[in-house]
Design a protein around this motif. Structure first.
Motif, PDB file in Angstrom:
ATOM      1  N   ALA A 393      94.900  29.912 -22.679  1.00 27.75           N
ATOM      2  CA  ALA A 393      94.526  31.302 -22.919  1.00 27.75           C
ATOM      3  C   ALA A 393      93.340  31.713 -22.058  1.00 27.75           C
ATOM      4  N   ALA A 394      92.314  30.871 -22.044  1.00 32.35           N
ATOM      5  CA  ALA A 394      91.118  31.202 -21.266  1.00 32.35           C
ATOM      6  C   ALA A 394      91.420  31.254 -19.782  1.00 32.35           C
ATOM      7  N   GLY A 395      92.295  30.349 -19.317  1.00 30.56           N
ATOM      8  CA  GLY A 395      92.594  30.287 -17.892  1.00 30.56           C
ATOM      9  C   GLY A 395      93.567  31.340 -17.415  1.00 30.56           C
ATOM     10  N   TRP A 396      94.684  31.457 -18.101  1.00 31.76           N
ATOM     11  CA  TRP A 396      95.755  32.331 -17.610  1.00 31.76           C
ATOM     12  C   TRP A 396      95.627  33.767 -18.104  1.00 31.76           C
ATOM     13  N   VAL A 397      95.055  33.935 -19.272  1.00 38.32           N
ATOM     14  CA  VAL A 397      94.901  35.287 -19.810  1.00 38.32           C
ATOM     15  C   VAL A 397      93.520  35.848 -19.460  1.00 38.32           C
ATOM     16  N   GLY A 398      92.475  35.123 -19.851  1.00 36.33           N
ATOM     17  CA  GLY A 398      91.126  35.612 -19.613  1.00 36.33           C
ATOM     18  C   GLY A 398      90.666  35.484 -18.176  1.00 36.33           C
ATOM     19  N   GLY A 399      90.915  34.318 -17.569  1.00 34.18           N
ATOM     20  CA  GLY A 399      90.413  34.075 -16.227  1.00 34.18           C
ATOM     21  C   GLY A 399      91.006  34.979 -15.170  1.00 34.18           C
ATOM     22  N   LEU A 400      92.265  35.363 -15.353  1.00 33.28           N
ATOM     23  CA  LEU A 400      92.912  36.249 -14.379  1.00 33.28           C
ATOM     24  C   LEU A 400      92.690  37.722 -14.695  1.00 33.28           C
ATOM     25  N   LEU A 401      92.035  37.997 -15.828  1.00 32.70           N
ATOM     26  CA  LEU A 401      91.878  39.385 -16.238  1.00 32.70           C
ATOM     27  C   LEU A 401      91.122  40.247 -15.220  1.00 32.70           C
ATOM     28  N   PRO A 402      89.968  39.812 -14.682  1.00 35.92           N
ATOM     29  CA  PRO A 402      89.285  40.670 -13.708  1.00 35.92           C
ATOM     30  C   PRO A 402      90.150  40.981 -12.489  1.00 35.92           C
ATOM     31  N   LEU A 403      90.913  39.990 -12.032  1.00 37.57           N
ATOM     32  CA  LEU A 403      91.789  40.197 -10.878  1.00 37.57           C
ATOM     33  C   LEU A 403      92.910  41.182 -11.204  1.00 37.57           C
ATOM     34  N   ILE A 404      93.574  40.982 -12.352  1.00 33.81           N
ATOM     35  CA  ILE A 404      94.703  41.841 -12.726  1.00 33.81           C
ATOM     36  C   ILE A 404      94.238  43.272 -12.968  1.00 33.81           C
ATOM     37  N   VAL A 405      93.126  43.423 -13.693  1.00 34.15           N
ATOM     38  CA  VAL A 405      92.620  44.768 -13.977  1.00 34.15           C
ATOM     39  C   VAL A 405      92.235  45.480 -12.693  1.00 34.15           C
ATOM     40  N   THR A 406      91.550  44.769 -11.787  1.00 34.07           N
ATOM     41  CA  THR A 406      91.151  45.373 -10.517  1.00 34.07           C
ATOM     42  C   THR A 406      92.368  45.746  -9.681  1.00 34.07           C
TER      43      THR A 406
END
Length: 447
Positions: A393-406
């Motif tokens: 969760a932390a890696g695939w959901v949270g960690g990629l969040l700044p990239l996906i949102v941007t």
């Protein structure tokens, strides 16, 4: 567990000593891991030169995300080892791996010096950091919770959740000091490397402290059984109850905590610097304020979960986050724009209030997180069952969040469109948690 062994263990090795060692090591992991995120805007042009500033920022955020993506691999490897050889040996391995990789980033040549090898080596070191974080973050929660006993676990283990914010705080304060003490040219030349060099000293301290620790009493009890050398990772997926709880941990608790953490502690800073265009040093000061506010709120949430249960506290945080996350960022954009136009401090105060509210949502989810992460699973499979979904969760959901949102923002041409991704995720998690999440605060860890 016998009635004589545990008091003897507590007499010789106090919980306070265990907590300090576990927390300091986790602080180092987060400091090392998140220093890169704090410096993403600066590191981007140095390692990913581009005529387009957005492209460089995306490349830098992608490199941050790479470290998060491999965290589940590290959790699968080290989590299984933790169930087989013990919690403590895994700690020593992961903290050494993280410290080595971080120090190497501080000495890494830039693109201007060695060309394409600079980003390649940087990504490689981020992969090493991700593997280490996968074994440490989650496993440390199990270690600390098993030492905490059966009383007031939420309060005792909530201090571990402060290490992420404190890691960001230490990194931000250090970078702010360097930027004020050095010229812009000096900071770009070598000043940005200093936080990575400092991690060498922190590593030596953490390694020394952890070396003197003992194994958890719960694991020592397990070593007396016939299953002590068996790997539980595959067995976890064969057990329907454990499998279902692993999914709930992944989707409801860890994903929600990771989304709120990266929205509040990481993306707010990126958003205010790049979209709102506030001065970077001003944003760093605001981020310091929000982090300081988060600390007592997290401890309060852990204490509250001991009184009324883990579920109502966590579900409340997820629900509030799902309904108010997007409006909060809209307010940040509005207040930031008005401050730039009018230069009135009242708008900075308003931004601080919004960031405090966001910190409250985050604290309600992460305050009880360390305790429930261990309480959801039986002792024999706890380390592997907890660390894999948590790091996934932390890696695939949270960690990629700044990239996906941007990326979504750039595709849609707005500064807020990408926030619908975490908003919808949190809505689904809130519904699932309210219906399916069990209450665990009275669960005995030796069962």
């Amino acid at each position: 567990m016998s009635n004589t062994y545990y008091p003897l263990f507590k007499k010789n090795h106090s919980y306070r000593k265990v907590a300090i060692a576990a927390c300091f090591g986790t602080f180092l992991e987060w400091y090392d891991f998140l220093t890169f995120a704090t410096l993403a805007v600066i590191i981007g042009p140095l390692f990913f030169p581009s005529n387009n500033a957005n492209t460089g920022l995306l490349a830098s955020l992608a490199t941050f995300g790479v470290g998060m993506v491999v965290r589940p691999i590290g959790s699968a490897l080290f989590g299984s080892l933790g169930d087989r050889i013990g919690r403590k040996p895994v700690f020593m391995i992961t903290i050494s791996l993280m410290g080595f990789a971080t120090v190497c980033v501080g000495f890494l040549p830039t693109y201007a010096q060695i060309g394409i090898w600079a980003p390649i080596l940087l990504v490689g070191l981020r992969l090493m950091q991700g593997l280490s974080a996968g074994g440490e973050i989650g496993g440390s929660a199990v270690y600390l919770t098993e030492h905490a006993g059966d009383e007031n676990r939420g309060f005792k283990t909530s201090f571990l959740q402060l290490m992420g914010p404190l890691g960001i705080l230490a990194s931000t304060l250090q970078i702010t000091f360097l930027q004020q003490s050095l010229t812009p040219a000096e900071f770009l030349s070598w000043g940005w490397r200093v936080p990575f060099w400092v991690s060498l000293l922190l590593l030596m301290i953490a390694f020394y402290i952890r070396k003197s620790l003992e194994e958890t009493p719960v694991f020592l009890q397990l070593t007396q059984g016939i299953e002590k050398n068996q790997s539980q990772l595959l067995n976890n997926f064969k057990d329907q109850e454990i499998r279902e709880r692993m999914f709930l941990l992944f989707f409801c608790i860890s994903s929600s905590g990771a989304i709120l953490f990266f929205c509040v502690q990481v993306y707010v800073s990126v958003f205010l610097k790049t979209s709102v265009k506030l001065p970077p040093q001003l944003v760093d000061h605001l981020n310091i304020f929000a982090t300081i506010v988060l600390l007592p709120l997290t401890i309060f949430a852990g204490w509250l979960s001991d009184k009324i249960g883990r579920k109502p506290v966590i579900v409340s945080g997820i629900f509030l986050g799902s309904t108010l996350l997007l409006p909060a960022f809209q307010l940040l954009e509005s207040f930031g724009g008005q401050y730039l136009q009018l230069q009135e401090n009242i708008f900075l105060l308003a931004i601080g209030i919004v960031m405090t509210i966001l910190s409250l949502f985050l604290s309600l989810v992460v305050g009880p997180q360390s305790a429930i992460l261990a309480e959801l699973f039986p002792a024999r499979s706890r380390n592997s069952a907890a660390t894999l979904p948590h790091n996934l969760a932390a890696g695939w959901v949270g960690g990629l969040l700044p990239l996906i949102v941007t990326w979504i923002n750039q595709v849609w041409g707005t500064s807020l469109a990408g926030l619908w991704y975490p908003t919808l995720f949190l809505m689904l998690a809130a519904i699932s948690a309210s219906r399916l999440l069990p209450e665990t605060h009275k669960f005995k860890l030796s069962d």
